[in-house]
Write a protein that holds these residues in place. Structure first.
Motif, PDB file in Angstrom:
ATOM      1  N   VAL A 276       0.655  -1.270  -0.118  1.00  0.00           N
ATOM      2  CA  VAL A 276      -0.072  -0.138   0.054  1.00  0.00           C
ATOM      3  C   VAL A 276       0.743   1.283   0.197  1.00  0.00           C
ATOM      4  O   VAL A 276       0.780   2.104  -0.558  1.00  0.00           O
ATOM      5  N   THR A 277       2.081   1.222   0.412  1.00  0.00           N
ATOM      6  CA  THR A 277       2.946   2.034   1.215  1.00  0.00           C
ATOM      7  C   THR A 277       4.182   2.782   0.030  1.00  0.00           C
ATOM      8  O   THR A 277       4.105   3.694  -0.354  1.00  0.00           O
ATOM      9  N   GLU A 278       4.562   1.694  -0.667  1.00  0.00           N
ATOM     10  CA  GLU A 278       5.581   1.946  -1.479  1.00  0.00           C
ATOM     11  C   GLU A 278       5.381   3.342  -2.544  1.00  0.00           C
ATOM     12  O   GLU A 278       5.976   3.968  -2.747  1.00  0.00           O
ATOM     13  N   PRO A 279       4.653   2.855  -3.170  1.00  0.00           N
ATOM     14  CA  PRO A 279       3.522   3.739  -4.646  1.00  0.00           C
ATOM     15  C   PRO A 279       4.067   5.048  -3.760  1.00  0.00           C
ATOM     16  O   PRO A 279       4.453   6.384  -4.821  1.00  0.00           O
ATOM     17  N   HIS A 280       3.498   5.789  -2.316  1.00  0.00           N
ATOM     18  CA  HIS A 280       3.751   6.764  -2.128  1.00  0.00           C
ATOM     19  C   HIS A 280       4.979   7.187  -1.325  1.00  0.00           C
ATOM     20  O   HIS A 280       5.389   8.929  -1.714  1.00  0.00           O
ATOM     21  N   VAL A 281       5.681   6.571  -0.413  1.00  0.00           N
ATOM     22  CA  VAL A 281       6.948   6.139  -0.169  1.00  0.00           C
ATOM     23  C   VAL A 281       7.856   6.363  -0.964  1.00  0.00           C
ATOM     24  O   VAL A 281       9.318   7.742  -0.775  1.00  0.00           O
ATOM     25  N   LEU A 282       8.098   5.196  -2.140  1.00  0.00           N
ATOM     26  CA  LEU A 282       9.191   5.302  -3.261  1.00  0.00           C
ATOM     27  C   LEU A 282       8.735   6.858  -3.636  1.00  0.00           C
ATOM     28  O   LEU A 282       9.020   6.433  -5.751  1.00  0.00           O
ATOM     29  N   ASN A 283       8.053   8.055  -4.011  1.00  0.00           N
ATOM     30  CA  ASN A 283       7.288   8.714  -5.190  1.00  0.00           C
ATOM     31  C   ASN A 283       8.274   9.571  -4.913  1.00  0.00           C
ATOM     32  O   ASN A 283       7.754  10.635  -4.567  1.00  0.00           O
ATOM     33  N   PRO A 284       8.934  10.450  -5.878  1.00  0.00           N
ATOM     34  CA  PRO A 284       9.553  11.821  -6.497  1.00  0.00           C
ATOM     35  C   PRO A 284       9.011  12.408  -6.508  1.00  0.00           C
ATOM     36  O   PRO A 284       9.598  13.988  -6.159  1.00  0.00           O
ATOM     37  N   THR A 285       7.578  12.682  -7.159  1.00  0.00           N
ATOM     38  CA  THR A 285       6.774  13.282  -7.305  1.00  0.00           C
ATOM     39  C   THR A 285       5.820  13.636  -6.109  1.00  0.00           C
ATOM     40  O   THR A 285       5.080  14.894  -6.375  1.00  0.00           O
ATOM     41  N   VAL A 286       6.500  12.688  -5.394  1.00  0.00           N
ATOM     42  CA  VAL A 286       4.786  13.641  -4.272  1.00  0.00           C
ATOM     43  C   VAL A 286       5.560  14.332  -2.907  1.00  0.00           C
ATOM     44  O   VAL A 286       5.682  14.318  -3.016  1.00  0.00           O
ATOM     45  N   GLN A 287       7.077  13.542  -3.043  1.00  0.00           N
ATOM     46  CA  GLN A 287       8.083  14.250  -2.261  1.00  0.00           C
ATOM     47  C   GLN A 287       9.356  13.881  -2.620  1.00  0.00           C
ATOM     48  O   GLN A 287       9.915  13.027  -2.928  1.00  0.00           O
ATOM     49  N   LYS A 288      10.305  14.844  -2.188  1.00  0.00           N
ATOM     50  CA  LYS A 288      11.846  14.584  -1.999  1.00  0.00           C
ATOM     51  C   LYS A 288      12.087  12.875  -1.076  1.00  0.00           C
ATOM     52  O   LYS A 288      11.295  13.238   0.172  1.00  0.00           O
ATOM     53  N   ILE A 289      13.389  12.626  -1.559  1.00  0.00           N
ATOM     54  CA  ILE A 289      13.445  11.389  -0.755  1.00  0.00           C
ATOM     55  C   ILE A 289      14.660  11.791  -0.405  1.00  0.00           C
ATOM     56  O   ILE A 289      16.044  12.263  -0.569  1.00  0.00           O
ATOM     57  N   ASN A 290      14.367  10.749   0.812  1.00  0.00           N
ATOM     58  CA  ASN A 290      15.685  11.264   1.830  1.00  0.00           C
ATOM     59  C   ASN A 290      16.807   9.783   2.080  1.00  0.00           C
ATOM     60  O   ASN A 290      16.256   8.417   2.502  1.00  0.00           O
ATOM     61  N   ALA A 291      17.693   9.365   1.268  1.00  0.00           N
ATOM     62  CA  ALA A 291      18.783   8.561   1.040  1.00  0.00           C
ATOM     63  C   ALA A 291      18.626   8.076   2.304  1.00  0.00           C
ATOM     64  O   ALA A 291      19.005   6.688   2.769  1.00  0.00           O
ATOM     65  N   ALA A 292      18.872   8.754   3.459  1.00  0.00           N
ATOM     66  CA  ALA A 292      19.698   8.087   4.576  1.00  0.00           C
ATOM     67  C   ALA A 292      18.616   7.275   5.137  1.00  0.00           C
ATOM     68  O   ALA A 292      18.770   5.917   5.604  1.00  0.00           O
ATOM     69  N   THR A 293      17.397   8.227   5.359  1.00  0.00           N
ATOM     70  CA  THR A 293      16.155   7.462   6.013  1.00  0.00           C
ATOM     71  C   THR A 293      15.830   6.023   4.984  1.00  0.00           C
ATOM     72  O   THR A 293      16.131   4.967   5.798  1.00  0.00           O
ATOM     73  N   ARG A 294      16.013   5.893   3.907  1.00  0.00           N
ATOM     74  CA  ARG A 294      15.623   5.125   3.360  1.00  0.00           C
ATOM     75  C   ARG A 294      16.482   3.877   3.226  1.00  0.00           C
ATOM     76  O   ARG A 294      15.951   2.858   3.681  1.00  0.00           O
ATOM     77  N   LEU A 295      17.810   4.219   3.404  1.00  0.00           N
ATOM     78  CA  LEU A 295      18.761   3.550   3.595  1.00  0.00           C
ATOM     79  C   LEU A 295      19.025   3.046   5.029  1.00  0.00           C
ATOM     80  O   LEU A 295      18.859   1.317   5.356  1.00  0.00           O
ATOM     81  N   GLU A 296      17.811   3.329   5.911  1.00  0.00           N
ATOM     82  CA  GLU A 296      18.077   3.372   7.885  1.00  0.00           C
ATOM     83  C   GLU A 296      16.845   1.999   7.699  1.00  0.00           C
ATOM     84  O   GLU A 296      17.042   0.925   8.455  1.00  0.00           O
ATOM     85  N   PHE A 297      15.709   2.560   6.959  1.00  0.00           N
ATOM     86  CA  PHE A 297      14.457   1.565   7.278  1.00  0.00           C
ATOM     87  C   PHE A 297      14.132   0.618   6.477  1.00  0.00           C
ATOM     88  O   PHE A 297      13.416   0.149   6.262  1.00  0.00           O
ATOM     89  N   LEU A 298      14.861   0.673   4.981  1.00  0.00           N
ATOM     90  CA  LEU A 298      14.715  -0.194   4.222  1.00  0.00           C
ATOM     91  C   LEU A 298      16.070  -0.743   3.595  1.00  0.00           C
ATOM     92  O   LEU A 298      16.691  -0.255   3.393  1.00  0.00           O
ATOM     93  N   GLN A 299      15.598  -2.339   2.965  1.00  0.00           N
ATOM     94  CA  GLN A 299      16.692  -3.371   2.230  1.00  0.00           C
ATOM     95  C   GLN A 299      16.535  -2.925   0.363  1.00  0.00           C
ATOM     96  O   GLN A 299      15.327  -3.156  -0.450  1.00  0.00           O
ATOM     97  N   LEU A 300      17.740  -2.932   0.560  1.00  0.00           N
ATOM     98  CA  LEU A 300      18.132  -2.764  -1.062  1.00  0.00           C
ATOM     99  C   LEU A 300      17.247  -3.117  -1.369  1.00  0.00           C
ATOM    100  O   LEU A 300      18.908  -4.894  -1.535  1.00  0.00           O
ATOM    101  N   THR A 301      17.170  -4.327  -2.851  1.00  0.00           N
ATOM    102  CA  THR A 301      17.124  -5.346  -3.281  1.00  0.00           C
ATOM    103  C   THR A 301      17.137  -5.388  -4.514  1.00  0.00           C
ATOM    104  O   THR A 301      18.115  -6.452  -4.838  1.00  0.00           O
ATOM    105  N   SER A 302      17.636  -4.275  -5.437  1.00  0.00           N
ATOM    106  CA  SER A 302      18.275  -4.668  -6.766  1.00  0.00           C
ATOM    107  C   SER A 302      18.817  -3.021  -7.183  1.00  0.00           C
ATOM    108  O   SER A 302      18.149  -2.006  -7.168  1.00  0.00           O
TER     109      SER A 302
END
Ligand SMILES: Nc1nc2c(ncn2[C@@H]2O[C@H](COP(=O)(O)OP(=O)(O)O)[C@@H](O)[C@H]2O)c(=O)[nH]1
Ligand SMILES: [Mg+2]
Length: 407
Positions: A276-302
């Motif tokens: 449900v949240t991925e399209p919101h969370v990883l959407n650069p047109t909705v908001q600026k993406i903070n790389a540090a927070t992304r790396l803190e709470f998510l796991q890079l799969t590709s």
């Protein structure tokens, strides 16, 4: 939903003190004879005594007690608005007749102690900040039958231990109407909570309602209008020592949007949550993406060909949000409200048992380039993690039960 307004802090004790001081100085500038000198010395002694008593949290100094029907949203005087952060402490009252599953103490005793710790360790020194306690007005609809009315006597017992604070009791729905996801019947929710119809069984309706409450519903209540920040604490939270800084002032000085004490991990419904949240969370047109927070709470799969095409998974890491401070306006933004709508449509709370701390991880990911901090030095304890099999010394229980004799 329209909530009743609450009481306001219009003048701090400090302001009244300054006003008295100015009047006194005006008087002193007139020519004085010897008897006046004596009076002046007497006044100084009284003032010094009052300042001294301010710094001692055990002395019953009542600050800013205002009648409970005055309006919290009343514009404050310019002076107070610039000197005290516009912040409020919020707690959800536990089910009135519930016992702690960890250490067999009435949760009502927890609540009294939690409020007392806020009063002593925060409000005696800073603010004082209003404390809002949310209670279920539909307590008779709690499916576990553990909730009940908070009587005038109960409320007085909580207030008795919070002499520096103004407490506002706010009645909200917890088990019906606005507390539930729209367009779903109560019977359907109860079936999901039993693990039927594809639901994930576990915590009861009231607990899941609490998770939904802290995920944006509460932050949109009228009661927070006019406040820039709120602090969440629970009945089983304790401030364990005097704060040597004002947490709200620190929050402002560091220009933060969210602060929490530590991290944890939960896995209930996280796949559905991520869908449900991925399209919101990883959407650069909705908001600026903070790389540090992304790396803190998510796991890079590709890693993808460039950063925007990278793929992530969510494994359940979260801010342990039983204590947190956040700006109110984030939770009222169209971006977050659209996440709330999608969470409701997909029945994340009542069918899939999603928890509010996991939802807060998603919120942090949507806070763009705004600053988030983990405060390891915040003197806070949470019952199930920090108190072990006991809840404080034995006397705490006696103290709580002792002065309720004759109820
Ligand atoms: N009124 C009400 N409050 C609840 C209910 N379930 C949890 N809470 C409150 O929500 C907060 C978090 O609940 P708690 O049981 O401590 O959950 P945990 O810390 O996540 O294990 C506490 O302040 C509880 O009193 C409920 O069914 N009704
Ligand atoms: Mg708890």
């Amino acid at each position: 939903m329209t909530l009743q307004s609450m009481s306001a802090f219009n003048f701090s004790r400090r302001d009244i003190w300054h006003r008295n001081f100015k009047q006194w100085r005006r008087k002193c500038s007139r020519p004085t004879g010897r008897p006046h000198l004596f009076l002046v010395l007497l006044l100084v002694a009284v003032l010094l005594y009052r300042i001294g008593s301010d710094s001692n949290s055990e002395v019953p100094v009542i600050r800013n007690k205002v009648s409970s029907d005055s309006n919290l949203r009343t514009p404050r005087s310019q002076k107070v608005a610039t000197s005290i952060p516009q912040a409020v402490v919020v707690l959800l009252a536990p089910q009135r007749n519930a016992n702690s599953m960890w250490n067999n103490v009435e949760r009502f005793c927890f609540l009294r102690r939690a409020v007392r710790s806020i009063d002593r360790h925060l409000n005696a020194k800073f603010g004082p900040y209003p404390i809002v306690i949310l209670v279920a007005k539909d307590h008779d609809q709690d499916p576990t039958h553990q909730d009940g009315a908070y009587t005038a006597r109960d409320r007085a017992l909580v207030e008795e231990w919070a002499i520096h604070s103004t407490i506002q009791w706010q009645e909200i729905e917890m088990y019906s109407k606005d507390a539930l996801e729209p367009d779903v019947s109560l019977n359907q929710i109860l079936a999901w909570r039993r693990g039927e119809d594809g639901g994930q069984e576990g915590r009861p309706l009231g607990y899941q309602s609490m998770c939904r409450l802290w995920s944006g519903r509460l932050q949109n209540f009228d009661i927070l209008d006019g406040f820039d920040m709120y602090m969440r604490l629970d009945d089983d939270s304790l401030l364990v020592s005097d704060l040597d800084y004002d947490p709200f002032q620190r929050f402002i000085d560091r220009n933060l949007i969210y602060a929490y004490r530590r991290q944890a991990s939960d896995h209930w419904g996280i796949q559905e949550l991520w869908k449900v949240t991925e399209p919101h969370v990883l959407n650069p047109t909705v908001q600026k993406i903070n790389a540090a927070t992304r790396l803190e709470f998510l796991q890079l799969t590709s890693p993808g060909s460039d950063n925007d095409k990278a793929e992530y998974q969510y494994d359940g890491k979260q801010p342990y949000n039983n204590f947190h401070i956040s700006r109110v306006d984030f939770w009222r933004s169209p971006q977050w409200k659209s996440v709330m709508d999608d969470m409701d449509k997909n029945h994340l709370f009542f069918k899939h048992r999603v928890g509010d701390a996991n939802v807060h991880a998603m919120a942090l990911l949507m806070m763009g380039d705004q600053l988030i901090e983990q405060w390891d030095d915040f003197p806070y304890a949470h019952n199930s993690n920090d108190m072990g099999g006991e809840w404080g010394p034995k006397e705490w229980k006696e103290e709580c039960y002792g002065n309720r004799k004759g109820m």
